[in-house]
Motif scaffolding. Structure first.
Motif, mmCIF file in Angstrom:
data_model
loop_
_atom_site.group_PDB
_atom_site.id
_atom_site.type_symbol
_atom_site.label_atom_id
_atom_site.label_comp_id
_atom_site.label_asym_id
_atom_site.label_seq_id
_atom_site.Cartn_x
_atom_site.Cartn_y
_atom_site.Cartn_z
ATOM 1 N N ILE A 37 23.947 5.216 42.040
ATOM 2 C CA ILE A 37 23.326 3.906 42.489
ATOM 3 C C ILE A 37 22.630 3.236 41.398
ATOM 4 O O ILE A 37 22.899 1.833 41.433
ATOM 5 C CB ILE A 37 22.128 4.297 43.162
ATOM 6 C CG1 ILE A 37 22.753 4.986 44.801
ATOM 7 C CG2 ILE A 37 21.388 3.334 43.796
ATOM 8 C CD1 ILE A 37 21.538 5.595 45.678
ATOM 9 N N TYR A 41 24.192 -0.848 40.854
ATOM 10 C CA TYR A 41 23.055 -1.886 41.120
ATOM 11 C C TYR A 41 22.424 -2.241 39.992
ATOM 12 O O TYR A 41 21.483 -3.232 39.972
ATOM 13 C CB TYR A 41 22.176 -1.432 42.251
ATOM 14 C CG TYR A 41 23.069 -1.295 43.521
ATOM 15 C CD1 TYR A 41 23.706 -2.290 44.311
ATOM 16 C CD2 TYR A 41 23.163 0.054 44.054
ATOM 17 C CE1 TYR A 41 24.140 -2.107 45.467
ATOM 18 C CE2 TYR A 41 23.699 0.449 45.080
ATOM 19 C CZ TYR A 41 24.537 -0.562 45.859
ATOM 20 O OH TYR A 41 25.233 -0.293 47.018
ATOM 21 N N GLU A 64 13.381 -2.671 48.510
ATOM 22 C CA GLU A 64 14.731 -2.770 47.715
ATOM 23 C C GLU A 64 15.301 -1.374 47.477
ATOM 24 O O GLU A 64 16.767 -1.456 47.408
ATOM 25 C CB GLU A 64 14.285 -3.705 46.457
ATOM 26 C CG GLU A 64 14.078 -5.195 46.919
ATOM 27 C CD GLU A 64 12.617 -4.958 47.040
ATOM 28 O OE1 GLU A 64 11.715 -4.184 46.451
ATOM 29 O OE2 GLU A 64 12.005 -6.378 47.391
ATOM 30 N N THR A 65 14.559 -0.515 47.105
ATOM 31 C CA THR A 65 15.149 0.763 46.683
ATOM 32 C C THR A 65 15.868 1.481 47.783
ATOM 33 O O THR A 65 16.695 1.900 47.854
ATOM 34 C CB THR A 65 13.868 1.525 45.955
ATOM 35 O OG1 THR A 65 13.533 1.081 44.772
ATOM 36 C CG2 THR A 65 14.570 3.042 45.541
ATOM 37 N N GLU A 67 16.810 -0.012 50.608
ATOM 38 C CA GLU A 67 17.915 -0.668 50.825
ATOM 39 C C GLU A 67 19.282 -0.326 50.012
ATOM 40 O O GLU A 67 20.237 -0.058 50.381
ATOM 41 C CB GLU A 67 17.728 -2.217 50.715
ATOM 42 C CG GLU A 67 18.787 -3.115 51.261
ATOM 43 C CD GLU A 67 18.695 -4.654 50.933
ATOM 44 O OE1 GLU A 67 19.525 -5.264 51.483
ATOM 45 O OE2 GLU A 67 17.733 -5.141 50.183
ATOM 46 N N LEU A 68 19.007 0.034 48.639
ATOM 47 C CA LEU A 68 19.893 0.210 47.951
ATOM 48 C C LEU A 68 20.688 1.862 48.087
ATOM 49 O O LEU A 68 21.730 1.919 48.111
ATOM 50 C CB LEU A 68 19.662 0.264 46.069
ATOM 51 C CG LEU A 68 19.163 -0.743 45.811
ATOM 52 C CD1 LEU A 68 18.678 -0.873 44.265
ATOM 53 C CD2 LEU A 68 20.303 -1.784 45.932
ATOM 54 N N LEU A 70 20.182 3.124 50.919
ATOM 55 C CA LEU A 70 20.937 3.257 52.437
ATOM 56 C C LEU A 70 22.311 2.423 52.203
ATOM 57 O O LEU A 70 23.212 3.272 52.888
ATOM 58 C CB LEU A 70 19.868 2.559 53.248
ATOM 59 C CG LEU A 70 20.362 2.410 54.960
ATOM 60 C CD1 LEU A 70 20.602 3.824 55.367
ATOM 61 C CD2 LEU A 70 19.449 1.574 55.429
ATOM 62 N N GLU A 71 22.569 1.509 51.655
ATOM 63 C CA GLU A 71 23.814 0.853 51.422
ATOM 64 C C GLU A 71 24.447 1.562 50.554
ATOM 65 O O GLU A 71 25.734 1.862 51.126
ATOM 66 C CB GLU A 71 23.731 -0.341 50.677
ATOM 67 C CG GLU A 71 24.889 -1.158 50.519
ATOM 68 C CD GLU A 71 24.591 -2.628 49.715
ATOM 69 O OE1 GLU A 71 25.736 -2.957 48.932
ATOM 70 O OE2 GLU A 71 23.695 -3.028 49.724
ATOM 71 N N HIS A 72 24.278 2.527 49.571
ATOM 72 C CA HIS A 72 25.066 3.467 48.804
ATOM 73 C C HIS A 72 25.414 4.781 49.777
ATOM 74 O O HIS A 72 26.729 5.230 49.928
ATOM 75 C CB HIS A 72 24.627 3.929 47.768
ATOM 76 C CG HIS A 72 25.408 4.656 46.844
ATOM 77 N ND1 HIS A 72 26.735 4.296 46.167
ATOM 78 C CD2 HIS A 72 25.579 6.145 46.399
ATOM 79 C CE1 HIS A 72 27.216 5.111 45.435
ATOM 80 N NE2 HIS A 72 26.734 6.303 45.719
ATOM 81 N N THR A 73 24.627 5.463 50.391
ATOM 82 C CA THR A 73 24.717 6.669 50.812
ATOM 83 C C THR A 73 24.978 6.772 52.466
ATOM 84 O O THR A 73 25.639 7.485 53.022
ATOM 85 C CB THR A 73 23.302 7.598 51.011
ATOM 86 O OG1 THR A 73 22.208 7.059 51.507
ATOM 87 C CG2 THR A 73 22.943 7.674 49.421
ATOM 88 N N GLN A 74 24.742 5.600 53.179
ATOM 89 C CA GLN A 74 24.826 5.337 54.749
ATOM 90 C C GLN A 74 24.141 6.487 55.288
ATOM 91 O O GLN A 74 24.665 7.081 56.311
ATOM 92 C CB GLN A 74 26.171 5.158 55.027
ATOM 93 C CG GLN A 74 26.990 4.280 54.410
ATOM 94 C CD GLN A 74 26.686 2.830 55.014
ATOM 95 O OE1 GLN A 74 26.930 2.695 55.962
ATOM 96 N NE2 GLN A 74 26.129 1.878 54.152
ATOM 97 N N SER A 75 23.047 7.120 54.820
ATOM 98 C CA SER A 75 22.452 8.449 55.330
ATOM 99 C C SER A 75 21.615 8.141 56.663
ATOM 100 O O SER A 75 20.828 7.216 56.952
ATOM 101 C CB SER A 75 21.204 8.693 54.334
ATOM 102 O OG SER A 75 20.693 9.628 54.764
#
Length: 166
Positions: A37, A41, A64-65, A67-68, A70-75
């Motif tokens: 991450i 980013y 913002e963190t 979001e980063l 969530l976007e990367h892990t799709q958790s």
């Protein structure tokens, strides 16, 4: 079941976590996630590590963190936490447009998810006292059931549209 205490890993697997805990678990589930991450980013690794650690109060978890991560892990842990924080929200993933679904398997899985919720609920009510972990576990199973219902409905809609275009 009220006397059972979950470990951190069991709680992450069976319960809806707080937002801070869910972001932390999403970052720690796979080795090297924080580094990836930070690299992708362009954020400072140490700052990111401090932000996602729920045991550190020196840095706050910025939107913002979240979001980063969530976007990367799709958790799904993060989505569960956000919906539970709202109180009257739920989420589900729609199937991919090119998804080749097997409707009978989806319906069978629906029964399994309902059975999971039923079992969790019965265990929680066994002693007539619902503990926080038991309720969080019921929530997680309930969200999985609702999400699967939405998947079946979306696949049925696509089937209908595909076969009624003639």
């Amino acid at each position: 079941m009220s006397t059972t205490i979950f470990t951190s890993a069991q709680r992450a697997a069976h319960c809806v976590l707080s937002l801070e805990q869910s972001v932390y678990h999403a970052c720690k589930k796979e080795r090297g996630t924080l580094g990836k991450i930070a690299d992708i980013y362009g954020v400072n690794y140490n700052t990111l590590a401090l932000q996602v650690n729920p045991n550190r109060s020196s840095h706050t978890l910025a939107p913002e963190t979240i979001e980063l991560v969530l976007e990367h892990t799709q958790s799904p842990l993060i989505m569960d936490a956000i919906c539970c924080a709202h109180g009257n929200a739920g989420w589900f993933l729609l199937p991919d447009a090119d998804n080749q679904c097997d409707e009978m398997v989806d319906i069978a899985l629906l029964g399994q998810k309902f059975a999971n919720l039923n079992s969790t609920s019965l265990d929680a009510y066994a002693d007539k006292i619902i503990e926080a972990d038991e309720y969080a576990s019921m929530q997680k199973d309930g969200h999985a059931l609702i999400g699967h219902i939405q998947t079946i409905l979306e696949n049925a809609k696509r089937n209908m549209e595909r076969h009624n275009d003639r």
